[in-house]
Design a protein around this motif. Structure first.
Motif, short mmCIF file in Angstrom:
data_model
loop_
_atom_site.label_atom_id
_atom_site.label_comp_id
_atom_site.label_asym_id
_atom_site.label_seq_id
_atom_site.Cartn_x
_atom_site.Cartn_y
_atom_site.Cartn_z
N ALA A 191 0.84 -1.19 0.00
CA ALA A 191 0.00 0.00 0.00
C ALA A 191 0.88 1.24 0.00
O ALA A 191 1.91 1.28 0.67
N GLY A 192 0.47 2.23 -0.76
CA GLY A 192 1.18 3.49 -0.81
C GLY A 192 0.29 4.63 -0.35
O GLY A 192 -0.85 4.42 0.08
N ALA A 193 0.79 5.84 -0.48
CA ALA A 193 0.04 7.02 -0.05
C ALA A 193 -1.31 7.13 -0.75
O ALA A 193 -2.30 7.56 -0.15
N PRO A 199 8.31 9.07 11.67
CA PRO A 199 9.64 8.66 11.21
C PRO A 199 10.27 7.58 12.09
O PRO A 199 11.12 6.82 11.61
N THR A 200 9.85 7.48 13.36
CA THR A 200 10.43 6.44 14.23
C THR A 200 9.84 5.06 13.93
O THR A 200 10.34 4.07 14.48
N ALA A 201 8.82 4.99 13.09
CA ALA A 201 8.22 3.70 12.70
C ALA A 201 8.83 3.15 11.42
O ALA A 201 8.52 2.03 11.01
N GLN A 202 9.68 3.94 10.81
CA GLN A 202 10.22 3.58 9.50
C GLN A 202 11.52 2.80 9.63
O GLN A 202 12.29 3.06 10.54
N PRO A 203 11.76 1.86 8.74
CA PRO A 203 10.90 1.55 7.61
C PRO A 203 9.67 0.76 8.06
O PRO A 203 9.72 -0.01 9.02
N SER A 204 8.59 0.99 7.34
CA SER A 204 7.37 0.23 7.60
C SER A 204 6.99 -0.52 6.33
O SER A 204 7.48 -0.22 5.24
N LEU A 205 6.12 -1.48 6.51
CA LEU A 205 5.60 -2.26 5.38
C LEU A 205 4.10 -2.33 5.55
O LEU A 205 3.60 -2.89 6.53
N SER A 206 3.38 -1.74 4.62
CA SER A 206 1.92 -1.69 4.64
C SER A 206 1.41 -2.51 3.46
O SER A 206 1.76 -2.23 2.32
N LEU A 207 0.60 -3.53 3.75
CA LEU A 207 0.13 -4.44 2.71
C LEU A 207 -1.40 -4.48 2.65
O LEU A 207 -2.06 -4.48 3.69
N VAL A 220 -2.51 -4.98 6.65
CA VAL A 220 -1.61 -5.22 7.77
C VAL A 220 -0.49 -4.19 7.69
O VAL A 220 -0.09 -3.76 6.60
N LEU A 221 -0.02 -3.79 8.87
CA LEU A 221 1.09 -2.84 8.95
C LEU A 221 2.17 -3.42 9.84
O LEU A 221 1.90 -3.92 10.93
#
Length: 176
Positions: free
Chosen positions: A6-8, A38-46, A58-59
């Motif tokens: 998922a993107g913006a 920014p403290t959650a990065q990198p993240s992966l949102s699917l 899911v994040l």
């Protein structure tokens, strides 16, 4: 089923799934905050799609194992959301497996979650506390704080306390 990052441009779809899956706004607000933190990065949102319709999200966000004897790349799964009409059809498990595979390929070694042990143990998670892997806050019941190793031999080789993203570091998010 198709699973895509998922993107913006997918923000409204993600928010809709989170809101419908949980029937309250807490998780949707948390996701929005984490994606900007920014403290959650990198993240992966699917996002999961069935017949070209989005049915799950899911994040995964970065975490740090503080106090460990060596750096251990880690992530936290929070939250996992599946539309009510698509639950109990393998969507959540597919999102977890796809995410775990992507995280492992990126070098993440430990994946953590706070959730229902009856569900998450079927997805490769086990209680984290017996391995000396503590949550950012006290968890009741303790077995709801779980870990899934993404590389062999990592469990038992390190201990410490997870430090999570600032947006997630609030006591209200650490209750099962």
């Amino acid at each position: 089923m198709q699973i895509l990052e998922a993107g913006a441009a997918d923000a409204d779809v993600v928010q809709s799934i989170e809101g419908a899956a949980f029937a309250r706004k807490d998780e949707a607000a948390l996701v929005a905050d984490l994606l900007q933190d920014p403290t959650a990065q990198p993240s992966l949102s699917l996002l999961a799609f069935v017949a070209n319709k989005p049915v799950g999200h899911v994040l995964f966000t970065q975490a740090v194992l503080a106090g460990a004897s060596r750096p251990v790349p880690a992530a936290i799964l929070a939250p996992l959301a599946v539309l009510p009409g698509s639950q109990r059809q393998g969507v959540g498990r597919a999102l977890i497996e796809h995410g775990a595979s992507r995280l492992a390929a990126s070098g993440v070694q430990l994946l953590f979650v706070l959730g229902d042990p009856a569900y998450y143990t079927r997805c490769g998670f086990e209680p984290a506390m017996p391995h000396g892997l503590r949550a950012p806050c006290a968890i009741v019941p303790e077995d709801a704080w779980m870990v899934r190793p993404l590389v062999p031999g990592v469990l038992g080789s390190v201990t410490g306390t997870i430090a999570c993203a600032q947006s997630l570091d609030k006591p209200e998010y650490w209750r099962e």
